[in-house]
Write a protein that holds these residues in place. Sequence first.
Motif, mmCIF file in Angstrom:
data_model
loop_
_atom_site.group_PDB
_atom_site.id
_atom_site.type_symbol
_atom_site.label_atom_id
_atom_site.label_comp_id
_atom_site.label_asym_id
_atom_site.label_seq_id
_atom_site.Cartn_x
_atom_site.Cartn_y
_atom_site.Cartn_z
ATOM 1 N N LEU A 293 -10.824 -47.938 48.398
ATOM 2 C CA LEU A 293 -9.553 -47.953 49.117
ATOM 3 C C LEU A 293 -8.515 -48.650 48.254
ATOM 4 N N ARG A 294 -7.312 -48.112 48.215
ATOM 5 C CA ARG A 294 -6.245 -48.671 47.373
ATOM 6 C C ARG A 294 -5.078 -49.127 48.237
ATOM 7 N N SER A 295 -4.475 -50.224 47.823
ATOM 8 C CA SER A 295 -3.305 -50.761 48.508
ATOM 9 C C SER A 295 -2.106 -50.683 47.575
ATOM 10 N N TYR A 296 -0.932 -50.750 48.155
ATOM 11 C CA TYR A 296 0.278 -50.770 47.326
ATOM 12 C C TYR A 296 0.274 -51.979 46.400
ATOM 13 N N ARG A 297 -0.474 -53.024 46.784
ATOM 14 C CA ARG A 297 -0.556 -54.222 45.939
ATOM 15 C C ARG A 297 -1.356 -53.953 44.655
ATOM 16 N N ASP A 298 -2.231 -52.910 44.696
ATOM 17 C CA ASP A 298 -3.050 -52.574 43.517
ATOM 18 C C ASP A 298 -2.271 -51.783 42.474
ATOM 19 N N LEU A 299 -1.185 -51.148 42.889
ATOM 20 C CA LEU A 299 -0.456 -50.245 42.007
ATOM 21 C C LEU A 299 0.584 -50.991 41.172
ATOM 22 N N PRO A 300 0.836 -50.549 39.951
ATOM 23 C CA PRO A 300 0.249 -49.362 39.313
ATOM 24 C C PRO A 300 -1.173 -49.628 38.804
ATOM 25 N N ILE A 301 -1.998 -48.585 38.862
ATOM 26 C CA ILE A 301 -3.331 -48.602 38.260
ATOM 27 C C ILE A 301 -3.267 -47.730 37.020
ATOM 28 N N ARG A 302 -3.676 -48.294 35.879
ATOM 29 C CA ARG A 302 -3.600 -47.564 34.605
ATOM 30 C C ARG A 302 -5.014 -47.377 34.052
ATOM 31 N N TYR A 303 -5.476 -46.115 33.994
ATOM 32 C CA TYR A 303 -6.786 -45.787 33.441
ATOM 33 C C TYR A 303 -6.599 -45.144 32.060
ATOM 34 N N ALA A 304 -7.437 -45.526 31.114
ATOM 35 C CA ALA A 304 -7.351 -44.943 29.765
ATOM 36 C C ALA A 304 -8.750 -44.612 29.263
ATOM 37 N N GLU A 305 -8.853 -43.514 28.548
ATOM 38 C CA GLU A 305 -10.146 -43.072 28.026
ATOM 39 C C GLU A 305 -9.958 -42.284 26.739
ATOM 40 N N LEU A 306 -10.812 -42.570 25.770
ATOM 41 C CA LEU A 306 -10.939 -41.688 24.609
ATOM 42 C C LEU A 306 -11.990 -40.656 25.001
ATOM 43 N N GLY A 307 -11.539 -39.604 25.670
ATOM 44 C CA GLY A 307 -12.444 -38.645 26.281
ATOM 45 C C GLY A 307 -12.547 -37.357 25.494
ATOM 46 N N THR A 308 -13.763 -36.992 25.136
ATOM 47 C CA THR A 308 -13.985 -35.751 24.387
ATOM 48 C C THR A 308 -14.009 -34.566 25.339
ATOM 49 N N VAL A 309 -13.215 -33.550 25.032
ATOM 50 C CA VAL A 309 -13.118 -32.348 25.860
ATOM 51 C C VAL A 309 -13.426 -31.120 24.999
ATOM 52 N N TYR A 310 -13.675 -30.001 25.682
ATOM 53 C CA TYR A 310 -14.071 -28.780 24.980
ATOM 54 C C TYR A 310 -13.239 -27.615 25.505
ATOM 55 N N ARG A 311 -12.628 -26.905 24.593
ATOM 56 C CA ARG A 311 -11.824 -25.746 24.972
ATOM 57 C C ARG A 311 -12.114 -24.591 24.026
ATOM 58 N N TYR A 312 -12.197 -23.411 24.613
ATOM 59 C CA TYR A 312 -12.428 -22.224 23.785
ATOM 60 C C TYR A 312 -11.124 -21.817 23.112
ATOM 61 N N GLU A 313 -11.150 -21.808 21.801
ATOM 62 C CA GLU A 313 -10.026 -21.327 20.997
ATOM 63 C C GLU A 313 -10.508 -20.121 20.211
ATOM 64 N N ARG A 314 -9.684 -19.098 20.115
ATOM 65 C CA ARG A 314 -10.050 -17.916 19.342
ATOM 66 C C ARG A 314 -10.272 -18.303 17.887
ATOM 67 N N SER A 315 -11.228 -17.637 17.260
ATOM 68 C CA SER A 315 -11.587 -17.989 15.882
ATOM 69 C C SER A 315 -10.395 -17.863 14.943
ATOM 70 N N GLY A 316 -9.478 -16.929 15.230
ATOM 71 C CA GLY A 316 -8.347 -16.709 14.344
ATOM 72 C C GLY A 316 -7.342 -17.838 14.315
ATOM 73 N N VAL A 317 -7.379 -18.735 15.346
ATOM 74 C CA VAL A 317 -6.393 -19.825 15.380
ATOM 75 C C VAL A 317 -7.000 -21.166 14.983
ATOM 76 N N LEU A 318 -8.313 -21.221 14.781
ATOM 77 C CA LEU A 318 -8.936 -22.471 14.354
ATOM 78 C C LEU A 318 -8.409 -22.872 12.984
ATOM 79 N N HIS A 319 -8.136 -24.172 12.819
ATOM 80 C CA HIS A 319 -7.513 -24.617 11.567
ATOM 81 C C HIS A 319 -7.881 -26.073 11.296
ATOM 82 N N GLY A 320 -8.978 -26.268 10.538
ATOM 83 C CA GLY A 320 -9.366 -27.621 10.146
ATOM 84 C C GLY A 320 -9.444 -28.553 11.339
#
Length: 584
Positions: A293-320
Amino acid sequence: MSTELIPIDVCSADGLRINRHSASHIMAHAVKELFPDVKVTIGPATEEGFYYDFDTEKPITEDDLVKIEKKMSELIRRNTPFVRKLMKKAQAVEFFKNLGENYKVEIIEALDVDEVSLYEEGGFTDLCLGPHVPSTGFITASKLLKTAGAYWRGDEKNKMLQRLYGTSFAKPDELKNYLDFLEEVKKRDHRRLGKELDLFSINDEIGSGLILWHPNGAIIRKTIEDFWKDEHIKADYKLLYTPHIARINLWEKSGHLDFYKENMYTPMDIDGVDFELKPMNCPFHLAIYKSALRSYRDLPIRYAELGTVYRYERSGVLHGLMRVRGFTQDDAHIFCTTEQIEDEILTVLNFTIFVLNTFGFKDYDVYLSTRPEKYVGTLDNWEISTNALRKALETMGLKYETDPGEGVFYGPKIDIKVKDSLNRQWQCSTIQVDFNNPERFDISYRGADDKEHMPIMIHRALMGSLERFFGVLIEHYGGAFPVWLSPVQVSVLTISERHSGFADEMSKYLKSEGIRVEKDTANEKINYKVRQSTVKKIPYAVIIGDKEAESGTISVRKRNGDNMSFQSKEEFLSFLLKEIKGKI
């Protein structure tokens, strides 16, 4: 019927575009004269020059480019006029069918017009809206650059064509400057330097677009990550770690399955439930917010992550490192009240500029993107958020351009594009206000009025992705990183084998103080060792001979060739630590 003629300065943006489009037309003419069986497709002008795509059974080689340039020069010397012709659609279809130009036929048949525009010069006719220069002789400074593959209409299901790239300028000296610039770009290419400096690689057995960080690259990444984490903790962010996969229902709820499905991978079945590799970190951060449960007293809440994600990119646009399929975002999400938006954006902007400056980026262009035609959220929220973004930019005195209608569907945004040492622009930082996900995930906080309210969510990335940012850093510095980022900060070099003892002592001393050291006591001439240290772009080389071993003084050679001397190893260490701590 009267015709109005409007003069265009050949050096203006419009003039340059017309020049380049005309050069592209001349290149197609030259190719057709040399290789009559080649079929032509399209050939537009670009920001950096022009290209033309050809359907050819026999590949056009680098040697062929020389022949094509020679033929272009011949066509230019003829100085034949460009003549525009209007032709009925059916007649144009028949005209290009007779020439065997089936791609032109396909283009014309798809047009919803009664007549089409053609341009002819010297017996070569092309489908084209124009305009062109008056005659071929107006093209005085052009150069063909390279060949590449390209799918017809950019669709991998279509035939692979051959693309020829070139450039053209109004004046020969402008062309020379640009070619010199391209040589510098080639020297700084992160793919070449990545291999030479042993920073990273991409292995086909593992998969295209997936990066292997070698020890030299990994230590730079660690340095970047440590700085990033330390500064976020100072800025009152809470660090997170989240999974790499989630049930597919999560991506349906967040809307990613609707908006990003083509960039997502095929779901995997785990215990009869479909899971998906994450393309974004946002839903996980929302889940963590909602876990209590969050209260107005808790805000702002700042979350940060070095998060690895995966996305399909066409082979023709891959570049190093610049375009990959798996990458780590320096992601953050801020949950705040409507009244806190302006202060949070101002804080994020200051944080962004601080981080970019620390990495050596002092110049950047800023863009404010406003509400698009298709959007979610109330007009009041859009106005409040857009005004908050604008006011924060103005409070900081940042010059910016407004991109009308270029915001994302869930809110307005600020984009910051850094300029590197070659004045090239790179998209890195973004600040986006989101009304969509808080509503989709039904998150709330209890206000001072003891009622439930929906917070505003701010998406924020300072570097964009570590992979791309690292690639930009490599090219910005040409591989010669500042000391604090260099994988090896000092090389210790001996003049002869009898100096190995002092070299060992020096290396251990520097390493014990956190300095990254490489020792070379091989039986090689000192000039060779210094040269190798310079090739590796190591900032400082400590040279140890009889004088240094006996007196304890330190002789240092910088990678730019300048010589330095220090009275003791302690003095040299103090100098190094000051430079590293100051991130000079």
